[in-house]
Motif scaffolding. Structure first.
Motif, mmCIF file in Angstrom:
data_model
loop_
_atom_site.group_PDB
_atom_site.id
_atom_site.type_symbol
_atom_site.label_atom_id
_atom_site.label_comp_id
_atom_site.label_asym_id
_atom_site.label_seq_id
_atom_site.Cartn_x
_atom_site.Cartn_y
_atom_site.Cartn_z
ATOM 1 N N SER A 170 65.296 134.786 -11.641
ATOM 2 C CA SER A 170 65.128 136.143 -12.147
ATOM 3 C C SER A 170 66.331 136.606 -12.966
ATOM 4 C CB SER A 170 64.906 137.119 -10.983
ATOM 5 O OG SER A 170 66.092 137.239 -10.207
ATOM 6 N N LEU A 171 67.404 135.837 -12.932
ATOM 7 C CA LEU A 171 68.619 136.198 -13.660
ATOM 8 C C LEU A 171 68.505 135.837 -15.132
ATOM 9 C CD1 LEU A 171 71.260 134.775 -11.161
ATOM 10 C CD2 LEU A 171 70.824 137.209 -11.600
ATOM 11 N N PRO A 172 69.309 136.509 -15.989
ATOM 12 C CA PRO A 172 69.418 136.036 -17.366
ATOM 13 C C PRO A 172 69.852 134.562 -17.364
ATOM 14 C CG PRO A 172 70.463 138.172 -17.140
ATOM 15 C CD PRO A 172 70.094 137.718 -15.747
ATOM 16 N N GLU A 173 69.389 133.817 -18.327
ATOM 17 C CA GLU A 173 69.572 132.364 -18.320
ATOM 18 C C GLU A 173 71.022 131.934 -18.163
ATOM 19 O OE1 GLU A 173 68.238 128.480 -20.991
ATOM 20 O OE2 GLU A 173 67.609 130.496 -21.572
ATOM 21 N N ASN A 174 71.960 132.665 -18.768
ATOM 22 C CA ASN A 174 73.364 132.242 -18.721
ATOM 23 C C ASN A 174 74.005 132.415 -17.345
ATOM 24 O OD1 ASN A 174 72.973 135.019 -19.413
ATOM 25 N ND2 ASN A 174 75.138 135.215 -19.888
ATOM 26 N N TYR A 175 73.325 133.058 -16.405
ATOM 27 C CA TYR A 175 73.860 133.235 -15.056
ATOM 28 C C TYR A 175 73.194 132.322 -14.029
ATOM 29 C CZ TYR A 175 76.112 137.521 -16.712
ATOM 30 O OH TYR A 175 76.888 138.424 -17.386
ATOM 31 N N ARG A 176 72.081 131.716 -14.366
ATOM 32 C CA ARG A 176 71.299 130.989 -13.355
ATOM 33 C C ARG A 176 72.058 129.828 -12.731
ATOM 34 N NH1 ARG A 176 65.904 130.907 -17.034
ATOM 35 N NH2 ARG A 176 65.636 133.176 -17.048
ATOM 36 N N ASP A 177 72.694 129.000 -13.547
ATOM 37 C CA ASP A 177 73.391 127.832 -13.011
ATOM 38 C C ASP A 177 74.490 128.221 -12.023
ATOM 39 O OD1 ASP A 177 71.823 126.015 -14.288
ATOM 40 O OD2 ASP A 177 73.240 125.589 -15.906
ATOM 41 N N MET A 178 75.168 129.342 -12.279
ATOM 42 C CA MET A 178 76.239 129.776 -11.386
ATOM 43 C C MET A 178 75.695 130.111 -10.003
ATOM 44 S SD MET A 178 78.785 132.035 -13.797
ATOM 45 C CE MET A 178 77.567 132.814 -14.861
ATOM 46 N N ASP A 179 74.461 130.604 -9.945
ATOM 47 C CA ASP A 179 73.876 130.957 -8.657
ATOM 48 C C ASP A 179 73.274 129.759 -7.935
ATOM 49 O OD1 ASP A 179 74.540 133.647 -8.994
ATOM 50 O OD2 ASP A 179 72.659 134.296 -8.101
ATOM 51 N N LEU A 180 73.187 128.645 -8.595
ATOM 52 C CA LEU A 180 72.656 127.436 -7.967
ATOM 53 C C LEU A 180 73.766 126.512 -7.479
ATOM 54 C CD1 LEU A 180 69.733 126.701 -10.438
ATOM 55 C CD2 LEU A 180 69.579 127.667 -8.137
ATOM 56 N N ASN A 181 75.022 126.836 -7.837
ATOM 57 C CA ASN A 181 76.154 125.973 -7.503
ATOM 58 C C ASN A 181 77.320 126.784 -6.967
ATOM 59 O OD1 ASN A 181 75.126 123.331 -8.618
ATOM 60 N ND2 ASN A 181 74.976 124.600 -10.442
ATOM 61 N N PRO A 182 77.375 127.016 -5.653
ATOM 62 C CA PRO A 182 78.515 127.744 -5.098
ATOM 63 C C PRO A 182 79.828 127.087 -5.503
ATOM 64 C CG PRO A 182 76.806 127.491 -3.450
ATOM 65 C CD PRO A 182 76.391 126.661 -4.630
ATOM 66 N N SER A 183 80.778 127.893 -5.917
ATOM 67 C CA SER A 183 82.039 127.388 -6.462
ATOM 68 C C SER A 183 82.898 126.730 -5.389
ATOM 69 C CB SER A 183 82.822 128.534 -7.111
ATOM 70 O OG SER A 183 83.060 129.551 -6.157
ATOM 71 N N GLY A 184 83.724 125.789 -5.836
ATOM 72 C CA GLY A 184 84.678 125.127 -4.947
ATOM 73 C C GLY A 184 86.025 125.825 -5.005
ATOM 74 N N ARG A 185 87.045 125.193 -4.451
ATOM 75 C CA ARG A 185 88.387 125.752 -4.431
ATOM 76 C C ARG A 185 89.420 124.657 -4.679
ATOM 77 N NH1 ARG A 185 85.740 129.554 -4.847
ATOM 78 N NH2 ARG A 185 85.874 131.574 -3.799
ATOM 79 N N LYS A 186 90.609 125.078 -5.133
ATOM 80 C CA LYS A 186 91.727 124.151 -5.315
ATOM 81 C C LYS A 186 92.151 123.615 -3.953
ATOM 82 C CE LYS A 186 93.546 126.774 -9.223
ATOM 83 N NZ LYS A 186 94.655 127.635 -9.725
#
Length: 199
Positions: A170-186
């Motif tokens: 449901s998100l604008p296309e440029n945000y979808r991938d970010m919501d499918l891949n929880p970010s990692g950390r250093k």
């Protein structure tokens, strides 16, 4: 219909910690359903118990729910990029910090830090409840100060969008991938070392 991923399937700690820290992340997809008053108060209750210098508790939170008369005022504070996905949030929150000590009126050098600690409590509580809570710097602080009648001895620090998880599609296309891949950390070695600065 796609669902937000489980962060524990994408993140792994290098040292033993509580799962809650890994569960807390910042997706954007929400489903537009309102939060119950009790759910919202649980978020602020968690923030209430954050540590603070001299127990000042200098944080304040203002908020607008989707069905309130103040929603449009809050929504209009957001940058266009954040408006693109915050339209399905259940609540928009503005975090403030008092810049002076209540006990003597002198400048409080850690007001921003202490409010950040309260915000983190709120975010962790949201994660524990299975809610989305996403902190944002992308908003107009000057307009927030004016529109929300914030006095001069308070700093506008952050906005937070919160709600029930939604479908990333449901998100604008440029945000979808970010919501499918929880970010990692250093790795820890890149953020903590003994002795003098050596990063």
């Amino acid at each position: 219909m796609a669902q937000l991923p489980d962060p524990l399937e994408h993140r792994q700690a290098d040292h033993p910690i509580e799962d809650l820290f890994l569960r807390r992340w910042s997706p954007r997809a929400m489903n537009g359903e309102p939060l119950a008053e009790s759910e919202l108060m649980r978020l602020f209750e968690a923030a209430r118990w954050a540590p603070s210098t001299y127990n000042e508790q200098e944080w304040r939170f203002l908020y607008a729910t989707r069905d309130s008369e103040h929603w449009q005022t809050y929504f209009d504070l957001l940058t266009e990029g954040n408006q693109a996905w915050c339209d399905q949030a259940a609540v928009l929150i503005v975090g403030l910090s008092c810049k002076v000590f209540s006990r003597n009126g002198k400048p409080n050098p850690v007001h921003t830090l202490d409010t950040g600690l309260a915000m983190q409590n709120l975010l962790l509580q949201a994660a524990a409840m299975g809610l989305v809570a996403h902190g944002m710097a992308g908003f107009n602080r000057g307009s927030a100060k004016s529109a929300l009648n914030v006095p001069d001895d308070f700093e506008v620090e952050v906005m937070i969008a919160a709600g029930h998880p939604g479908d990333p599609d449901s998100l604008p296309e440029n945000y979808r991938d970010m919501d499918l891949n929880p970010s990692g950390r250093k790795p820890v070695a890149e953020i903590a070392r003994p002795g003098k600065f050596g990063f």
